[in-house]
Write an enzyme that holds these catalytic residues in place. Structure first.
Site, PDB file in Angstrom:
ATOM      1  N   CYS A  54      -3.879  -6.782   7.345  1.00  0.00           N
ATOM      2  CA  CYS A  54      -5.208  -6.509   7.808  1.00  0.00           C
ATOM      3  C   CYS A  54      -5.205  -5.222   8.195  1.00  0.00           C
ATOM      4  CB  CYS A  54      -5.665  -7.458   9.296  1.00  0.00           C
ATOM      5  SG  CYS A  54      -7.057  -6.914  10.007  1.00  0.00           S
ATOM      6  N   CYS A  57      -5.938  -4.371  11.820  1.00  0.00           N
ATOM      7  CA  CYS A  57      -4.923  -4.570  12.696  1.00  0.00           C
ATOM      8  C   CYS A  57      -4.142  -3.314  12.625  1.00  0.00           C
ATOM      9  CB  CYS A  57      -4.250  -5.691  12.221  1.00  0.00           C
ATOM     10  SG  CYS A  57      -5.071  -7.536  12.156  1.00  0.00           S
TER      11      CYS A  57
END
Length: 493
Positions: A54, A57
């Site tokens: 991600c 993230c």
């Protein structure tokens, strides 16, 4: 050479210090595994549930390390951790993780979601607020003044034990993720405050205060949810998302904060004046603010707004083509260039159903803006967009496209694997089905030929049978000739 250009040994020493600080920050964030499920209830945990692929993230990771360092340095009882939600999917599902990254504060049996901006200060503020007492007492005027300076929006319960206080505590347990809740006696309040009756729930903001009225304001939880924002805000993507829970219409001046031209400043001032001077008229139905157009365009919500505005943009372009042909010019319209909204402009959003309103004329003054708002309230202003089936399909397509692009940007190899593998499997299956049908047809055709050949051989008989048949014919013909010969001879006799 690089070391010489940046200062030689000093540069290397500075790089080592920075690396040490980053590493030490990461050391205050614990990597959590399956044992966390059993051991977590002994402490208060602030956890980042992430996915390795991600992009958001990865962007949060250095901020999260700073959060861990700050919480440790201030002696907070909150422990900071992170968990790979893809490796421990069962635990993540148990905590209700639906996307990445997801930030939660786990306190006993309760799990509180964080939905604010992903900055160090905002995350730490959330952790300290939720980890502390649900209702914080204000024992003196000095303490009240101190707290009021620190908080732009302040909810206070005034009075003793009552059903209203029980309701207040219940609502606080639900909305503590957004704001602080306090309690005080009447003599602690500022002198300018007057209350007609006790107990009471009040909100202090925008230099004044409002008292909750059950008959006019409805449910206490809904009222607090509506009033937890200042009357005028600098709106970003996260704030706009949260405003969707208030049920208010959001009147936004979309401007460029770095542009100090008259038009940008004027529209911002108009919105501010309406929010301040017409607070009593509109604060129950409207939230006011401005948004930096550059940030707005780069956010998901801006893209959704542009998706809604696209039919209007197509109509505008059609109108312009017609004007070029006829030579007549009409009223200027909203212009959207690919994924860019011409700014400055004013937009009123209904975040509950994805509708929006655009002024039908240029907003020149506060009076024009007030008239525009009144037109929306009385239903004479035309609403665009909405949450109809077609708009939902468009949003689903957009969300899917955004997800795919995000995955490929952050990790091209993983994107190829996630999306290429299923397509490859489907292609092989389709090829196998088509090939199987073709081969089946070939086998059937060959089988039919063989069966037809067998029938031909069966009808004609074998070579020996055919030879015997020929011999039989010859034998029969010879016997006939003999019989005729005998008859002829008898006649002669």
């Amino acid at each position: 050479m690089a070391a010489a250009r940046c200062g030689g040994p000093r540069c290397l020493l500075w790089a080592a210090v920075v690396a040490h600080v980053v590493a030490s920050g990461a050391g205050f964030v614990e990597d959590l595994d399956e044992s966390f499920k059993e051991n977590r209830k002994d402490d208060i945990w602030l956890v980042d549930f992430y996915a390795p692929w991600c992009g958001h993230c990865k962007k949060l990771e250095p901020v999260w390390n700073e959060v861990g360092t700050e919480m440790r340095n201030m002696g907070s009882p909150v422990k900071v951790g992170k968990m790979d939600a893809t490796s421990f999917s069962s635990i993540a599902s148990e905590f209700g993780v639906r996307g990445y990254p997801t930030i939660k504060l786990l306190k006993g049996d309760l799990a509180y979601n964080y939905r604010g901006p992903r900055t160090k200060d905002d995350i730490i503020e959330f952790a300290n607020r939720v980890a502390g007492p649900l209702i914080r007492p204000l024992p003196s005027q000095h303490m009240f003044e101190h707290v009021q300076k620190r908080h732009r929006v302040l909810f206070v319960y005034v009075g003793g034990e009552s059903p209203l206080k029980e309701k207040y505590i219940e609502v606080a347990s639900e909305l503590i993720v957004y704001t602080y809740f306090f309690s005080a006696s009447e003599d602690v309040l500022p002198e300018y405050v007057t209350l007609s009756e006790l107990p009471a729930v009040m909100v202090f903001k925008d230099g004044t205060y409002f008292v909750y009225d059950e008959y006019e304001d409805g449910d206490l939880s809904s009222w607090i949810n509506r009033e937890r924002f200042q009357g005028y805000l600098h709106v970003d993507g996260f704030t706009l998302y949260e405003l969707g829970d208030t049920g208010k219409l959001v009147a936004i001046a979309v401007i460029d904060d770095k542009n100090s031209s008259v038009e940008h400043t004027r529209l911002k001032s108009i919105i501010q004046e309406v929010a301040r001077d017409y607070r009593d008229h509109f604060h129950r139905d409207f939230q006011f603010g401005h948004m930096d157009g550059n940030d707005y365009i780069n956010s998901l919500l801006m893209d959704q707004l542009l998706l809604l505005l696209w039919p209007l943009e197509k109509e505008r372009r059609k109108k312009e083509r017609k004007e070029r042909k006829t030579g007549k010019k009409g009223k200027p319209g909203v212009s959207i260039i690919i994924l860019d909204l011409t700014i400055p402009t004013i937009v009123v959003l209904n975040t509950s159903n994805q509708q929006y309103f655009l002024p039908d004329r240029h907003i020149e003054s506060t009076e024009d803006m007030v008239q525009f708002i009144n037109n929306i309230l009385d239903g004479t202003a035309e609403a665009q967009g909405g949450d109809g089936l077609l708009q939902r399909i468009k949003r689903i397509i957009y969300d899917a496209k955004s997800t795919i692009v995000s995955v490929f940007k952050s990790s091209p190899l993983l994107g190829c694997f996630l999306f290429g593998l299923p397509l490859g499997v489907i292609s092989i299956m389709c090829y196998g089905i088509c090939t199987a049908d073709t081969e089946g047809e070939v086998f059937e055709h060959e089988g039919a030929k063989k069966e037809s050949g067998d029938r031909e051989l069966t009808d004609e008989g074998s070579e020996e049978e055919q030879e015997e048949e020929k011999n039989g014919k010859y034998t029969e013909l010879s016997d006939g000739e003999l019989k005729q010969k005998d008859i002829m001879e008898k006649k002669k006799d």
